[in-house]
Write a protein that holds these residues in place. Structure first.
Motif, PDB file in Angstrom:
ATOM      1  N   ILE A   1       0.846  -1.186   0.000  1.00  0.00           N
ATOM      2  CA  ILE A   1       0.000   0.000   0.000  1.00  0.00           C
ATOM      3  C   ILE A   1       0.880   1.235   0.000  1.00  0.00           C
ATOM      4  CG2 ILE A   1      -0.290   0.134   2.518  1.00  0.00           C
ATOM      5  CD1 ILE A   1      -3.335   0.798   1.821  1.00  0.00           C
ATOM      6  N   GLU A   2       0.460   2.190  -0.783  1.00  0.00           N
ATOM      7  CA  GLU A   2       1.132   3.489  -0.813  1.00  0.00           C
ATOM      8  C   GLU A   2       0.064   4.537  -0.588  1.00  0.00           C
ATOM      9  OE1 GLU A   2       3.145   4.478  -4.465  1.00  0.00           O
ATOM     10  OE2 GLU A   2       4.195   6.158  -3.517  1.00  0.00           O
ATOM     11  N   ILE A   3       0.391   5.483   0.275  1.00  0.00           N
ATOM     12  CA  ILE A   3      -0.550   6.550   0.598  1.00  0.00           C
ATOM     13  C   ILE A   3       0.161   7.876   0.396  1.00  0.00           C
ATOM     14  CG2 ILE A   3      -1.952   7.571   2.435  1.00  0.00           C
ATOM     15  CD1 ILE A   3      -2.146   4.642   3.536  1.00  0.00           C
ATOM     16  N   ILE A   4      -0.359   8.646  -0.527  1.00  0.00           N
ATOM     17  CA  ILE A   4       0.293   9.888  -0.943  1.00  0.00           C
ATOM     18  C   ILE A   4      -0.550  11.059  -0.477  1.00  0.00           C
ATOM     19  CG2 ILE A   4       1.077  11.257  -2.915  1.00  0.00           C
ATOM     20  CD1 ILE A   4       1.303   8.589  -4.491  1.00  0.00           C
ATOM     21  N   GLY A   5       0.075  11.930   0.282  1.00  0.00           N
ATOM     22  CA  GLY A   5      -0.623  13.109   0.765  1.00  0.00           C
ATOM     23  C   GLY A   5       0.031  14.385   0.279  1.00  0.00           C
ATOM     24  N   SER A   6      -0.526  15.493   0.709  1.00  0.00           N
ATOM     25  CA  SER A   6      -0.018  16.787   0.252  1.00  0.00           C
ATOM     26  C   SER A   6       1.340  17.118   0.868  1.00  0.00           C
ATOM     27  CB  SER A   6      -1.023  17.881   0.583  1.00  0.00           C
ATOM     28  OG  SER A   6      -1.296  17.887   1.975  1.00  0.00           O
ATOM     29  N   GLU A   7       1.654  16.510   2.002  1.00  0.00           N
ATOM     30  CA  GLU A   7       2.892  16.849   2.707  1.00  0.00           C
ATOM     31  C   GLU A   7       3.856  15.683   2.836  1.00  0.00           C
ATOM     32  OE1 GLU A   7       3.435  19.912   3.866  1.00  0.00           O
ATOM     33  OE2 GLU A   7       1.464  20.606   3.192  1.00  0.00           O
ATOM     34  N   GLY A   8       3.439  14.527   2.346  1.00  0.00           N
ATOM     35  CA  GLY A   8       4.311  13.376   2.491  1.00  0.00           C
ATOM     36  C   GLY A   8       3.632  12.135   1.974  1.00  0.00           C
ATOM     37  N   ALA A   9       4.283  11.020   2.170  1.00  0.00           N
ATOM     38  CA  ALA A   9       3.755   9.758   1.653  1.00  0.00           C
ATOM     39  C   ALA A   9       4.407   8.613   2.408  1.00  0.00           C
ATOM     40  CB  ALA A   9       4.030   9.642   0.159  1.00  0.00           C
ATOM     41  N   VAL A  10       3.749   7.465   2.381  1.00  0.00           N
ATOM     42  CA  VAL A  10       4.328   6.232   2.934  1.00  0.00           C
ATOM     43  C   VAL A  10       4.052   5.101   1.962  1.00  0.00           C
ATOM     44  CG1 VAL A  10       4.112   6.858   5.382  1.00  0.00           C
ATOM     45  CG2 VAL A  10       2.208   5.707   4.234  1.00  0.00           C
ATOM     46  N   ARG A  11       4.926   4.093   2.004  1.00  0.00           N
ATOM     47  CA  ARG A  11       4.607   2.882   1.253  1.00  0.00           C
ATOM     48  C   ARG A  11       5.172   1.650   1.947  1.00  0.00           C
ATOM     49  NH1 ARG A  11       7.804   4.790  -4.200  1.00  0.00           N
ATOM     50  NH2 ARG A  11       9.906   4.536  -3.408  1.00  0.00           N
ATOM     51  N   PHE A  12       4.511   0.552   1.716  1.00  0.00           N
ATOM     52  CA  PHE A  12       4.761  -0.683   2.460  1.00  0.00           C
ATOM     53  C   PHE A  12       4.538  -1.859   1.528  1.00  0.00           C
ATOM     54  CE2 PHE A  12       2.839  -4.333   4.576  1.00  0.00           C
ATOM     55  CZ  PHE A  12       3.817  -4.630   5.511  1.00  0.00           C
ATOM     56  N   ASP A  13       5.310  -2.915   1.758  1.00  0.00           N
ATOM     57  CA  ASP A  13       5.122  -4.166   1.021  1.00  0.00           C
ATOM     58  C   ASP A  13       5.341  -5.323   1.991  1.00  0.00           C
ATOM     59  OD1 ASP A  13       5.325  -6.463  -0.525  1.00  0.00           O
ATOM     60  OD2 ASP A  13       6.567  -5.549  -2.055  1.00  0.00           O
ATOM     61  N   LEU A  14       4.387  -6.192   2.098  1.00  0.00           N
ATOM     62  CA  LEU A  14       4.459  -7.298   3.058  1.00  0.00           C
ATOM     63  C   LEU A  14       5.676  -8.181   2.834  1.00  0.00           C
ATOM     64  CD1 LEU A  14       2.909  -8.685   5.407  1.00  0.00           C
ATOM     65  CD2 LEU A  14       1.894 -10.185   3.695  1.00  0.00           C
ATOM     66  N   GLU A  15       6.187  -8.251   1.618  1.00  0.00           N
ATOM     67  CA  GLU A  15       7.381  -9.080   1.403  1.00  0.00           C
ATOM     68  C   GLU A  15       8.568  -8.540   2.204  1.00  0.00           C
ATOM     69  OE1 GLU A  15       8.301 -10.080  -2.611  1.00  0.00           O
ATOM     70  OE2 GLU A  15       6.413 -11.141  -2.901  1.00  0.00           O
ATOM     71  N   ARG A  16       8.497  -7.288   2.590  1.00  0.00           N
ATOM     72  CA  ARG A  16       9.526  -6.670   3.435  1.00  0.00           C
ATOM     73  C   ARG A  16       8.828  -6.009   4.611  1.00  0.00           C
ATOM     74  NH1 ARG A  16      13.100  -4.375  -1.723  1.00  0.00           N
ATOM     75  NH2 ARG A  16      14.142  -6.360  -2.071  1.00  0.00           N
ATOM     76  N   LEU A  17       8.248  -6.848   5.438  1.00  0.00           N
ATOM     77  CA  LEU A  17       7.277  -6.316   6.415  1.00  0.00           C
ATOM     78  C   LEU A  17       7.907  -5.532   7.542  1.00  0.00           C
ATOM     79  CD1 LEU A  17       6.756  -7.860   9.358  1.00  0.00           C
ATOM     80  CD2 LEU A  17       5.837  -9.610   7.914  1.00  0.00           C
ATOM     81  N   ASN A  18       9.220  -5.621   7.694  1.00  0.00           N
ATOM     82  CA  ASN A  18       9.874  -4.809   8.722  1.00  0.00           C
ATOM     83  C   ASN A  18      10.187  -3.390   8.262  1.00  0.00           C
ATOM     84  OD1 ASN A  18      10.600  -6.794  11.070  1.00  0.00           O
ATOM     85  ND2 ASN A  18      10.940  -7.912   9.166  1.00  0.00           N
ATOM     86  N   GLU A  19       9.878  -3.112   7.005  1.00  0.00           N
ATOM     87  CA  GLU A  19      10.266  -1.831   6.430  1.00  0.00           C
ATOM     88  C   GLU A  19       9.060  -0.934   6.152  1.00  0.00           C
ATOM     89  OE1 GLU A  19      12.863  -2.345   3.019  1.00  0.00           O
ATOM     90  OE2 GLU A  19      13.628  -4.215   3.854  1.00  0.00           O
ATOM     91  N   LEU A  20       9.268   0.363   6.349  1.00  0.00           N
ATOM     92  CA  LEU A  20       8.316   1.359   5.872  1.00  0.00           C
ATOM     93  C   LEU A  20       9.131   2.393   5.114  1.00  0.00           C
ATOM     94  CD1 LEU A  20       5.284   2.244   5.975  1.00  0.00           C
ATOM     95  CD2 LEU A  20       5.971   3.814   7.784  1.00  0.00           C
ATOM     96  N   GLU A  21       8.635   2.768   3.957  1.00  0.00           N
ATOM     97  CA  GLU A  21       9.262   3.875   3.238  1.00  0.00           C
ATOM     98  C   GLU A  21       8.439   5.121   3.511  1.00  0.00           C
ATOM     99  OE1 GLU A  21      11.585   2.851  -0.557  1.00  0.00           O
ATOM    100  OE2 GLU A  21       9.707   1.742  -0.674  1.00  0.00           O
TER     101      GLU A  21
END
Lengths: 369, 369, 369, 369
Positions: C261-281
């Motif tokens: 899941i990737e969530i893009i906002g006006s001031e920032g964003a996050v993305r995640f992939d369960l294959e690398r579940l310890n990571e958040l971008e």
């Protein structure tokens, strides 16, 4: 004898095409010779400076004069200025390379196609990402059947140049000038790639949004309304039975140039991202995961034209390749251009996405009877 | 008045520099004008073809003639041909851009430096990776103190062009022609970057290996001995107290162009890989992980020269930038070149790595008294 | 006093929850004690073996018996077996953790919600990805406003377990057992995450496809029809004005577990992939690119429960966290469960995607009056 | 009959091993049964709390008592406490799993090996990264010859837990307690993996640095000297002719747990990073780039023990696998442990790196006559 070339437009795309023409002799010496003859624009001083830099012999502020003087027209202006000069040129059998999308309205796009069909000249639309070596390799793999039957197409073009609501209003925010928002600007690229790689699209469901609905004017602090979408989303069906999803945004914080496509088939898959344009990721069902390939070998598309394996090329090289294929088409060689017919099909899909959004319905893409 | 330029060498690097000179007027218009005057090589037919393609006025097979005719010499030949033409040119105050490493022997490198010191001409060595925008940004960050005190430098240059033992023998496999194996060919790049970014190296421990010790001749099936290393490894200390490790290989299966460097400091870190040359990864101790930056903004080094943000450049642009800085130096502007003095320091380190390997000892890098 | 627990189902999810209960005392010692009391399944021999392995005291083949004996029911059976045991349990004020999606039909889901509302017991649905530390961190960032106003939500759940058309037919391929295809199986996860992170979804446009329309039976070579979708696509609008796109597939060659899941906002964003579940971008508009964070610090969600920073957890830990929050809810602590009301909302969205596909129309998601 | 187990040490590693023992029955039911019998530590209150949480029957502050009571000793204390309890246990034929590195001095390591050789008990050293499925797959590929002849080994273990100079002084910063700095702490892991995967190391060149030479005491503001290295670098030769480079740091800003290894051969290559422990990247000379594999299939090492493909495991699972192999060895099954002989070889290499640094010379690694 060199082909006399005239450009309408001297901004980013003007420089990209001038550069391409300048580079062809060293890297594609068999391409027809060209003479950067005349550059057209409204601001006399700036056009003159650009002409000097881009290597044009002279300038004009009148596109009709330009068309009279040249063998080849590069129409690089805003979308709403594509139709008239292009049609005039084609009537005089002047070859045309027109920036994408083909026009600001479907009606004008259709008029341009009619002119192209009636002309002896070559008419091409500048969907330059078809000329990325990695994507041409993807096409080869698909055509060879390496991916099996295509199932799922995932195309995105996410950029952030207007992510900041304070980014000034530009002509692209005006539906009357641009015709379309992101669905036309970046969406047309995604749709062109998807069609080119996977085949015809039969119906679409579109969703458009304008998340920043006004922006400051560039020259003062007044707010100007944004009348185009800044995000478009669509799902699609392909004639082959595959399905796809397309996304485009100019307000995608964190994305500089995510022009990405993934194509998943029964026997394999490929994925690509313009931010890493020398790379293609390839999955083969006989293997266990995606393999990252640097598409710079001599055997790769356009590979032997440039540098030894491992020495990457950049964005501009896509425009060089595009110019090469365009000039070859003028010389009756190859079939490397994007015809106006194809560009019209793209525009019909773009337009159907917009109408689908307005009507809240999945709509079939119309084709010629 | 244009500077008359002569090239010795018309292969890959010949084309890269010819292309660079051809592109400067459009993108760096203030650079001194150049005239691609004469191209020197032994094979008359091939030199003529290259001259035609690269835009040179005429050709020669005699470098002494060339030196007499030009204002600027590009010495792009094999390492053992660097010294004599370069020294002759400098004696006549002809500017020289010499490919790296400076020479095939330390003795010749020292002779070249002496010639450079005694000449009024500019003498530069072509360590082109200093001109990667991402690495220039890294240098800015380091100079601003963003990384704090540098602790650990990790440089690799791993390529696979000779990974296959059947890859033909080339002059680079002959220690008499090349002077050094990978420690000179790719190691000199890594060492130059490390010094440039982090400062002086005081001692090294080297380890060389020749894992493929003979190769077939290109023209027949006879085996020719490989007398250079194909892998080098070294650890180093920097004057600042940092330590580093350098690795290079031409037999690194799976690596096309891993010219990578990571610099870890007390307050942050950066890392770079030439396969993704538009990117820099930056870590800041106030954050939690490496941030991936696309170094294509107008504010980035050379950023406004090229395309809008997100439109990447390629390998060849490093050579364009290098030529720009070299020509500016000829015009007494900027300090963007790699001087022969610096190139000699790199060569001393390279040479010390070799000696350290032979002696099985950590060795101090000699400096001028 | 321990809570007596009964499981319906002893396959993959049975083991995952049994493991979770077994691990709580060491890592979440304040969680209520549980007694793995009774395991229910049809195949006597296999149930007995599983009970032995999973630490259950005894077994049954009758869920009504089980419900009578326990304080807590884990309903881990196929979707069409969710409703009756769950409703029976809730009527007896037995707490229920029910696997997702809530039911095989909207009608049954509604009946289950009614039962939950009328019961004094806790009723939770097992959307375990809410318990990934990286996604909980994402939620914290969104709630703190770090991303600004959310614009664009991009959720995918792409897996390849049925990519091969020869993969045997299973109950999930039968619309009568499963209720839904991928839109229910993986789509419900994506939709749950999207709602949880971004807020209510107001309308959707769905597109379903069944690309492999028959599969061999597991026990012979006869072909059985696939009556569920194997790919679903949807676009959506959120109450907040954001738009989103959701994709799910069980035939996505090259993807093992791309629950992203990737969530893009006006001031920032996050993305995640369960294959690398310890990571958040994480992207922050003050920076230039996505930053990769390893979400294993003590300060991270559930971080101090496990190992020192840098020591990763795996998929099963999401189920441990889920069990912890469920048992806490039974003890009237925290608000960490996914209520049946929320699960019904997810199911309504799933159902609306299906109906939207059938009708070829964008449809509003119904809410309770 | 269960094996009575005693632990010396109740911190991070104590919990990791207690967890492993607790999990074996459900996932490795054929492993010998164990009884967590006695936990040894100095702080009575904290040991009691840990024993309660970890499932130990009782506690002691006297390791000699512990050794008398158990069948199996887990020696998880600081390095300088490894020798005496281990030797005492082995003399009584109590099986020992000892944390790495084997001892704080080579002399003690040798004494431990002598005790192991003279004992009927199993003596194993806890190099847990051998039990990562991805690394076991790498070993399989190497043993099958998939990589051809190994050329280049690249091992790093870079962490940042002491990157901040204000991070308190700990026993690991004291050469008398720890015996070695990073070369022992993380370097022993890298060297163990390199030997295990590639074979014997014949000589090394080491370089150690202490970049943060004092740190605040944990309980006051006084500065305590750091007498161990915080970065070590080494190059090495393998018996097979391969060469390698090893790097370790506890002050590597930006790295949480970069325990990475790349092994490059004539026919292929593999690379691994503990931060993504479920992944192995594999290059095969018949392909064009590294392929990313998720090592979670049933056919993968330990794959069928855990969850279906795509459901990842975490760091702690390496310890579970390690305990399984250790207990199997006690039951005379398998050959999955790291023997004290092997651990001594690792320690000799570690020690030779230190001596090489001190002497400024490449040194041969001594072997038993």
């Amino acid at each position: 004898m060199s082909l006399r070339v005239g450009f309408i437009g001297y901004g980013f795309m003007g420089q990209a095409h001038a550069n391409a023409l300048a580079r062809l002799p060293m890297f594609f010496p068999e391409a027809p010779d060209t003479d950067r003859h005349v550059l057209c624009g409204r601001n006399e001083e700036r056009v003159a400076a650009a002409a000097d830099r881009f290597g044009f012999t002279h300038t004009t502020d009148d596109w009709e004069t330009l068309v009279d003087e040249v063998d080849v027209l590069y129409n690089l202006g805003p979308n709403d200025l594509h139709a008239e000069p292009t049609i005039a040129a084609l009537k005089q059998d002047v070859h045309v390379l027109c920036e994408k999308p083909l026009a600001a309205s479907l009606e004008n796009a259709e008029r341009m196609v009619t002119a192209a069909r009636e002309s002896d000249a070559v008419a091409a639309c500048a969907f330059n990402y078809r000329y990325v070596p990695a994507l041409r390799l993807a096409k080869e793999l698909i055509e060879q059947g390496t991916l099996g039957e295509i199932r799922h197409v995932r195309g995105q073009y996410l950029v952030d140049w207007q992510a900041d609501p304070k980014h000034p209003w530009v002509w692209r925010n005006n539906v009357e000038r641009a015709g379309y928002g992101q669905v036309g600007d970046v969406g047309s690229h995604t749709i062109d790639l998807a069609r080119w790689l996977v085949g015809e699209i039969t119906d679409v469901s579109g969703r458009l949004a304008t998340l920043v609905d006004e922006r400051p004017a560039a020259d003062d602090e007044s707010a100007r309304p944004v009348t185009t979408d800044d995000i478009y989303l669509a799902t699609a069906s392909f004639e082959s039975g595959a399905v796809g999803v397309f996304e485009g945004s100019s307000v995608a914080s964190g994305h500089k140039a995510t022009n990405a496509i993934e194509i998943i088939g029964s026997e394999g898959a490929v994925r690509f991202d313009l931010e890493r344009l020398n790379e293609l990721e390839v999955y083969d069902a006989d293997r266990r995961g995606y393999e990252r390939i640097l598409v710079t070998d001599d055997e790769d598309p356009y590979g032997e034209r440039w540098w030894p394996a491992g020495h990457t090329i950049g964005w501009e090289h896509t425009v060089v390749h595009e110019n090469y294929e365009f000039l070859r088409a003028i010389a009756d060689e190859g079939d490397g251009i994007v015809s106006f017919d194809e560009a019209l099909t793209v525009q019909r899909i773009v337009d159907t996405v917009v109408q689908s959004d307005e009507q809240g319905q999945r709509l079939a893409v119309e084709t010629d009877a």
